[in-house]
Write a protein that holds these residues in place. Structure first.
Motif, PDB file in Angstrom:
ATOM      1  N   LYS A   1       0.820  -1.203   0.000  1.00 27.19           N
ATOM      2  CA  LYS A   1       0.000   0.000   0.000  1.00 27.19           C
ATOM      3  C   LYS A   1       0.862   1.265   0.000  1.00 27.19           C
ATOM      4  O   LYS A   1       1.983   1.280   0.500  1.00 27.19           O
ATOM      5  N   CYS A   2       0.273   2.334  -0.553  1.00 26.37           N
ATOM      6  CA  CYS A   2       0.859   3.665  -0.484  1.00 26.37           C
ATOM      7  C   CYS A   2      -0.290   4.650  -0.359  1.00 26.37           C
ATOM      8  O   CYS A   2      -1.438   4.256  -0.193  1.00 26.37           O
ATOM      9  N   GLY A   3       0.007   5.952  -0.439  1.00 28.87           N
ATOM     10  CA  GLY A   3      -1.048   6.952  -0.383  1.00 28.87           C
ATOM     11  C   GLY A   3      -1.475   7.276   1.033  1.00 28.87           C
ATOM     12  O   GLY A   3      -0.713   7.146   1.987  1.00 28.87           O
ATOM     13  N   GLN A   4      -2.727   7.665   1.150  1.00 29.26           N
ATOM     14  CA  GLN A   4      -3.256   8.145   2.419  1.00 29.26           C
ATOM     15  C   GLN A   4      -4.618   7.513   2.663  1.00 29.26           C
ATOM     16  O   GLN A   4      -5.447   7.434   1.768  1.00 29.26           O
ATOM     17  N   ARG A   5      -4.851   7.066   3.883  1.00 31.87           N
ATOM     18  CA  ARG A   5      -6.098   6.369   4.183  1.00 31.87           C
ATOM     19  C   ARG A   5      -6.864   7.141   5.257  1.00 31.87           C
ATOM     20  O   ARG A   5      -6.277   7.617   6.232  1.00 31.87           O
ATOM     21  N   PRO A   6      -8.180   7.257   5.076  1.00 31.76           N
ATOM     22  CA  PRO A   6      -8.990   7.981   6.063  1.00 31.76           C
ATOM     23  C   PRO A   6      -9.263   7.115   7.281  1.00 31.76           C
ATOM     24  O   PRO A   6      -9.153   5.879   7.218  1.00 31.76           O
ATOM     25  N   PRO A   7      -9.640   7.728   8.401  1.00 28.35           N
ATOM     26  CA  PRO A   7      -9.972   6.942   9.600  1.00 28.35           C
ATOM     27  C   PRO A   7     -11.105   5.950   9.355  1.00 28.35           C
ATOM     28  O   PRO A   7     -11.177   4.908   9.998  1.00 28.35           O
ATOM     29  N   SER A   8     -11.981   6.283   8.397  1.00 27.46           N
ATOM     30  CA  SER A   8     -13.104   5.388   8.106  1.00 27.46           C
ATOM     31  C   SER A   8     -12.698   4.180   7.285  1.00 27.46           C
ATOM     32  O   SER A   8     -13.482   3.247   7.112  1.00 27.46           O
ATOM     33  N   ASN A   9     -11.483   4.179   6.763  1.00 27.41           N
ATOM     34  CA  ASN A   9     -11.026   3.069   5.920  1.00 27.41           C
ATOM     35  C   ASN A   9      -9.583   2.703   6.268  1.00 27.41           C
ATOM     36  O   ASN A   9      -8.685   2.784   5.448  1.00 27.41           O
ATOM     37  N   PRO A  10      -9.324   2.291   7.526  1.00 27.74           N
ATOM     38  CA  PRO A  10      -7.944   2.012   7.931  1.00 27.74           C
ATOM     39  C   PRO A  10      -7.430   0.708   7.317  1.00 27.74           C
ATOM     40  O   PRO A  10      -8.205  -0.166   6.941  1.00 27.74           O
ATOM     41  N   LEU A  11      -6.118   0.623   7.240  1.00 26.81           N
ATOM     42  CA  LEU A  11      -5.474  -0.610   6.808  1.00 26.81           C
ATOM     43  C   LEU A  11      -5.353  -1.516   8.029  1.00 26.81           C
ATOM     44  O   LEU A  11      -4.793  -1.122   9.051  1.00 26.81           O
ATOM     45  N   ALA A  12      -5.891  -2.726   7.939  1.00 32.99           N
ATOM     46  CA  ALA A  12      -5.836  -3.673   9.055  1.00 32.99           C
ATOM     47  C   ALA A  12      -5.680  -5.071   8.478  1.00 32.99           C
ATOM     48  O   ALA A  12      -6.470  -5.497   7.634  1.00 32.99           O
ATOM     49  N   VAL A  13      -4.639  -5.804   8.906  1.00 30.83           N
ATOM     50  CA  VAL A  13      -4.325  -7.117   8.331  1.00 30.83           C
ATOM     51  C   VAL A  13      -4.094  -8.143   9.436  1.00 30.83           C
ATOM     52  O   VAL A  13      -3.756  -7.802  10.574  1.00 30.83           O
ATOM     53  N   THR A  14      -4.258  -9.402   9.073  1.00 31.28           N
ATOM     54  CA  THR A  14      -4.072 -10.518  10.004  1.00 31.28           C
ATOM     55  C   THR A  14      -3.197 -11.572   9.346  1.00 31.28           C
ATOM     56  O   THR A  14      -3.374 -11.879   8.163  1.00 31.28           O
ATOM     57  N   SER A  15      -2.280 -12.130  10.082  1.00 33.40           N
ATOM     58  CA  SER A  15      -1.438 -13.201   9.555  1.00 33.40           C
ATOM     59  C   SER A  15      -2.174 -14.523   9.669  1.00 33.40           C
ATOM     60  O   SER A  15      -3.120 -14.668  10.433  1.00 33.40           O
ATOM     61  N   SER A  16      -1.703 -15.505   8.911  1.00 36.92           N
ATOM     62  CA  SER A  16      -2.280 -16.840   9.040  1.00 36.92           C
ATOM     63  C   SER A  16      -1.560 -17.649  10.106  1.00 36.92           C
ATOM     64  O   SER A  16      -2.096 -18.610  10.640  1.00 36.92           O
ATOM     65  N   GLY A  17      -0.311 -17.235  10.437  1.00 35.09           N
ATOM     66  CA  GLY A  17       0.464 -17.925  11.463  1.00 35.09           C
ATOM     67  C   GLY A  17       1.020 -16.959  12.485  1.00 35.09           C
ATOM     68  O   GLY A  17       0.457 -15.882  12.698  1.00 35.09           O
ATOM     69  N   ASN A  18       2.139 -17.307  13.078  1.00 40.90           N
ATOM     70  CA  ASN A  18       2.677 -16.503  14.177  1.00 40.90           C
ATOM     71  C   ASN A  18       3.834 -15.603  13.760  1.00 40.90           C
ATOM     72  O   ASN A  18       4.640 -15.191  14.573  1.00 40.90           O
ATOM     73  N   ILE A  19       3.923 -15.286  12.470  1.00 41.24           N
ATOM     74  CA  ILE A  19       4.987 -14.404  11.989  1.00 41.24           C
ATOM     75  C   ILE A  19       4.406 -13.406  10.993  1.00 41.24           C
ATOM     76  O   ILE A  19       3.402 -13.658  10.330  1.00 41.24           O
ATOM     77  N   MET A  20       5.071 -12.253  10.900  1.00 41.63           N
ATOM     78  CA  MET A  20       4.692 -11.237   9.918  1.00 41.63           C
ATOM     79  C   MET A  20       5.897 -10.335   9.677  1.00 41.63           C
ATOM     80  O   MET A  20       6.673 -10.053  10.585  1.00 41.63           O
ATOM     81  N   LEU A  21       6.057  -9.891   8.434  1.00 43.54           N
ATOM     82  CA  LEU A  21       7.126  -8.967   8.069  1.00 43.54           C
ATOM     83  C   LEU A  21       6.506  -7.726   7.449  1.00 43.54           C
ATOM     84  O   LEU A  21       5.615  -7.817   6.601  1.00 43.54           O
ATOM     85  N   ILE A  22       6.967  -6.554   7.887  1.00 45.27           N
ATOM     86  CA  ILE A  22       6.514  -5.287   7.322  1.00 45.27           C
ATOM     87  C   ILE A  22       7.731  -4.542   6.792  1.00 45.27           C
ATOM     88  O   ILE A  22       8.685  -4.285   7.537  1.00 45.27           O
ATOM     89  N   ASN A  23       7.726  -4.235   5.505  1.00 44.42           N
ATOM     90  CA  ASN A  23       8.800  -3.497   4.856  1.00 44.42           C
ATOM     91  C   ASN A  23       8.342  -2.086   4.538  1.00 44.42           C
ATOM     92  O   ASN A  23       7.188  -1.880   4.136  1.00 44.42           O
ATOM     93  N   PHE A  24       9.229  -1.135   4.673  1.00 43.62           N
ATOM     94  CA  PHE A  24       8.946   0.251   4.347  1.00 43.62           C
ATOM     95  C   PHE A  24      10.077   0.771   3.476  1.00 43.62           C
ATOM     96  O   PHE A  24      11.226   0.849   3.918  1.00 43.62           O
ATOM     97  N   ILE A  25       9.758   1.103   2.219  1.00 38.80           N
ATOM     98  CA  ILE A  25      10.758   1.572   1.264  1.00 38.80           C
ATOM     99  C   ILE A  25      10.343   2.947   0.759  1.00 38.80           C
ATOM    100  O   ILE A  25       9.194   3.146   0.373  1.00 38.80           O
ATOM    101  N   THR A  26      11.275   3.890   0.758  1.00 35.28           N
ATOM    102  CA  THR A  26      10.987   5.233   0.248  1.00 35.28           C
ATOM    103  C   THR A  26      12.080   5.683  -0.691  1.00 35.28           C
ATOM    104  O   THR A  26      13.261   5.464  -0.431  1.00 35.28           O
ATOM    105  N   ASP A  27      11.682   6.297  -1.792  1.00 31.71           N
ATOM    106  CA  ASP A  27      12.617   6.904  -2.730  1.00 31.71           C
ATOM    107  C   ASP A  27      12.270   8.355  -3.002  1.00 31.71           C
ATOM    108  O   ASP A  27      13.115   9.145  -3.383  1.00 31.71           O
ATOM    109  N   SER A  28      10.997   8.707  -2.826  1.00 34.34           N
ATOM    110  CA  SER A  28      10.543  10.057  -3.148  1.00 34.34           C
ATOM    111  C   SER A  28      11.180  11.084  -2.217  1.00 34.34           C
ATOM    112  O   SER A  28      11.360  10.849  -1.023  1.00 34.34           O
ATOM    113  N   VAL A  29      11.491  12.241  -2.785  1.00 34.53           N
ATOM    114  CA  VAL A  29      12.043  13.335  -1.971  1.00 34.53           C
ATOM    115  C   VAL A  29      10.930  14.134  -1.309  1.00 34.53           C
ATOM    116  O   VAL A  29      11.186  14.996  -0.478  1.00 34.53           O
TER     117      VAL A  29
END
Length: 767
Positions: free
Chosen positions: A204-232
């Motif tokens: 995901k990118c962009g901007q999300r309103p409070p009425s439409n938050p990003l919320a995810v669930t893993s299927s197991g006991n691990i999760m990885l979150i990556n954050f990459i930025t190039d824009s100035v």
């Protein structure tokens, strides 16, 4: 690629390791799910690069090892790059394991499976920020570097989240605002400890309103979150909250919304964990049983199951299966009807990429009378009887326009459709096969000018203005210097013969003035398409303004055209009461969705009211007003300006646009509490003039539906009608002006045509 080499790397190489009978490893601690802290090095043949083990995960099946392999290809060998595939790397690794196994007479470790895939090369270097988080039942938070002041370019961050083996991980983002272009900046989330596309939950990118938050669930006991930025471009970043959910509880939550028998005659069912993202690797089946003799109708009020690279005609990954047909993607309309009183609905998500899912309403109906007092579409949708055979595709599948006997005031198209005779020879392909335009006054080799005059076809694009209005040279790249009503006028007086050249992300003017002042017409929030909904979402129309008069509350609408100026209708202020033209009697509310809520709303007093001097109270000609605010607005996620069209901007007949406001929901009704939205179609000028009995001027346009049913109403006056262009910008085509009643048949809404008034607007405001 760099000067020295071209870099490709494996996104993930996973080995499931099982202990043999003679193992010397102690597996008791590994099965507990605790992290093994020691680093390991697998011995591979010398032709392999060294592969360091970045993490281990222990399960009841054994140990999963995640590691990175970096391959640097010299510049002189770049021709082999196309051959460098995941399959080739995987084959090489497996062959190396076989060779190693053959050299050893006794193996302590059995490798049962190896997987490999490419990763984003920006993650192959050591991340600039790396975190290992332990999730438990108490919610904890983390945020992007620099939040909320803003993250820096070239950020490379990873968060590895672990929980005990009997838990799953739930992550929600209360605040999410990064660059809108996912090729520059993005957050990617994986159901794994390595960035493997086959285990990706979402990106995901962009901007999300409070009425439409990003919320995810893993299927197991691990999760990885990556954050990459190039824009100035600096954005605030994100804040996330994570916690462990016992798998038993997660399974219970999923079970509650995942399958079962629905035996009531009406009800609601949703995808697992809706409105959060559904988990990966889930299968559900609902069996809907209604009273014998009736059938089941299912209406999806929200449907979003989008995934990169998926052909929505095939739906081979995540889908909803109803009566043997698979549905995926994002649906603007989906209504289905069963053949019996029982209907099975199946939901499937694979191991990669999830989405919001769906929410559906089901009901029982009598097949002998499926739509009481309404017309039944082939798709099962019910529409008003007056919409049948009116020339518009109201059902979405044309079933309301098939097998029609054309009335006296209708034209019979060659393809069997019926269209209003008013639409014949209006230069619009209303029939779809041009049959309504084939018998018009101009011959086969003639061109019809905008004013109806016929000219030889060869006058088009001959660098001469043969038509009085210049329409023969409009959109002709071979006609530089030709200026007509259709030309875009650059600041340096150059004319561009291109339809809607303004703010289309192409520099057509030599002074680039066609792309100047284009910081408008954007919706910062990422919004889901709500099927059939009429209540506007928060931030969906950030240029909409509510005008309150004295103590009467909402009275008129307006739109934001700059930080200090609003655009509205003159008839809101030029009335029999001089009080209406007193600026201090009005207040503006920007960023409002609910008339009873002030959160995030900016209130401004009106400093000055300027109505067009040519405004005619009898005819509503030049019905436009400008409001200067007492102090500038602060643009936010829910407060943004709309783009003003150039005088040459074309909004073609049949184009779908949106009108918004808090006006009455029906003729004579009370005003709405929540901001309302309605899709309307622009109606041809000739037709508009006929149905209004010659009351429209060139400063007006009609929009709505000749069959009625959708329209602006009292209280919407002064509000905007906006249209979305391919450039990604929203432009204001009209200002709600007048109409005969609300949503009556053959009585469309009439709007002030902004493109004909824009020169006056710019002169008064300096925008």
């Amino acid at each position: 690629s760099s000067n020295a080499s071209s870099l490709h790397s494996l996104r993930k190489t996973t080995r499931k390791i099982h202990s043999s009978e003679n193992t010397t490893l102690s597996l008791g601690s590994l099965h507990s799910g605790n992290l093994v802290t020691q680093r390991c090095l697998f011995a591979l043949p010398s032709h392999h690069p060294s592969i360091s083990l970045s993490s281990l995960l222990c399960t009841s099946e054994g140990v999963i090892a995640y590691y990175w392999s970096q391959f640097d290809i010299p510049t002189e060998d770049l021709e082999v790059l196309p051959e460098f595939s995941e399959e080739l790397v995987l084959e090489t690794l497996e062959n190396g394991i076989k060779e190693q196994r053959g050299m050893s007479s006794k193996s302590d470790v059995k490798i049962s499976e190896v997987t490999a895939s490419f990763t984003d090369p920006r993650m192959t270097r050591s991340p600039r920020c790396f975190y290992r988080l332990e999730a438990n039942t108490v919610a904890q938070r983390f945020s992007s570097p620099g939040y909320p002041k803003g993250y820096l370019p070239k950020s490379r961050c990873q968060w590895q989240i672990r929980a005990s083996e009997d838990n799953a991980i739930f992550v929600t983002f209360p605040f999410f605002h990064i660059e809108d272009d996912c090729s520059d900046d993005f957050v990617s989330i994986y159901d794994s400890l390595s960035p493997d596309d086959s285990q990706a939950i979402t990106e995901k990118c962009g901007q999300r309103p409070p009425s439409n938050p990003l919320a995810v669930t893993s299927s197991g006991n691990i999760m990885l979150i990556n954050f990459i930025t190039d824009s100035v471009v600096q954005r605030p970043g994100f804040e996330a909250e994570y916690k462990a959910i016992p798998k038993s509880k997660a399974a219970f939550c999923i079970f509650k919304t995942c399958g079962g028998v629905l035996s009531e005659n009406k009800g609601v069912f949703t995808s697992p964990l809706y409105p959060s993202f559904y988990p990966p690797s889930v299968d559900c089946k609902w069996t809907i049983k209604v009273t014998v003799g009736k059938k089941v109708r299912v209406k999806f009020t929200m449907f979003r199951m989008k995934e990169p690279g998926v052909d929505i005609r095939v739906c081979h990954k995540d889908y909803v299966d109803v009566m043997g047909t698979k549905y995926c993607g994002e649906m603007s309309s989906l209504d289905l009807t069963s053949e019996t009183n029982v209907l099975d609905v199946s939901f499937h998500s694979d191991e990669s990429f999830t989405d919001k899912g769906f929410s559906a309403i089901y009901s029982a109906f009598d097949p002998a009378n499926p739509c009481p007092n309404k017309f039944a579409c082939a798709s099962g949708i019910c529409i008003g009887e007056e919409l049948q055979c009116d020339g518009w595709n109201d059902c979405g599948d044309m079933s309301d326009e098939m097998k029609c006997r054309c009335e006296e005031d209708q034209y019979s198209c060659d393809n069997g459709l019926c269209k209003p005779k008013l639409w014949v020879c209006d230069r619009v392909n209303d029939c779809g096969d041009w049959s309504d335009e084939k018998s018009c006054s101009c011959g086969e080799n003639e061109w019809r000018c905008g004013d109806g005059l016929c000219m030889p076809q060869d006058v088009v694009c001959d660098q001469k203005m043969d038509c009085e209005d210049g329409s023969d040279e409009a959109s002709c790249k071979t006609s530089p210097g030709i200026c007509s009503d259709f030309s875009f006028k650059c600041m340096n007086a150059q004319c561009v013969n291109k339809v809607n050249a303004q703010c289309d992300r192409v520099n057509d003017c030599s002074d680039d003035s066609d792309e100047a002042n284009c910081a408008c017409g954007t919706r910062p929030y990422k919004l889901n398409r709500i099927v059939g909904g009429q209540n506007a979402e928060l931030g969906e129309w950030p240029w909409q303004v509510s005008l309150h008069f004295l103590t009467y509350g909402h009275t008129c609408g307006a739109s934001i055209i700059s930080a200090k100026w609003l655009l509205s209708a003159a008839h809101c202020f030029v009335t029999n009461s001089p009080q209406n033209h007193v600026a201090s009697n009005w207040l503006s509310y920007s960023g409002m969705q609910d008339q009873y809520k002030q959160d995030g709303v900016e209130r401004r007093a009106i400093k000055k009211i300027i109505t067009n001097p040519d405004y005619n109270q009898m005819t509503f000609d030049y019905d436009v007003a400008l409001l200067e605010l007492s102090e500038p607005l602060k643009f936010t996620n829910t407060i943004q300006p709309i783009c003003l069209p150039a005088s040459s901007h074309v909004f073609p007949a049949g184009m779908s646009c949106w009108v918004t406001g808090w006006g009455a929901l029906r003729e004579g009704g009370s005003k709405a509490q929540l901001l309302q939205k309605a899709m309307v179609k622009i109606i041809n000028d000739t037709v508009c003039n006929i149905v209004t009995e010659g009351q429209v001027t060139s400063r007006m346009l009609c929009s709505g539906f000749l069959a009625g049913g959708v329209d602006a109403c009292q209280g919407d006056s002064g509000g905007p009608m906006v249209c979305f262009e391919e450039s990604g910008k929203w432009f204001q085509a009209g200002i709600v002006s007048w109409g005969e009643g609300c949503a009556r048949r053959n009585k469309p809404g009439v709007y002030s045509r902004v493109s004909k008034l824009v020169d006056w607007i710019k002169k008064e405001t300096g925008i």
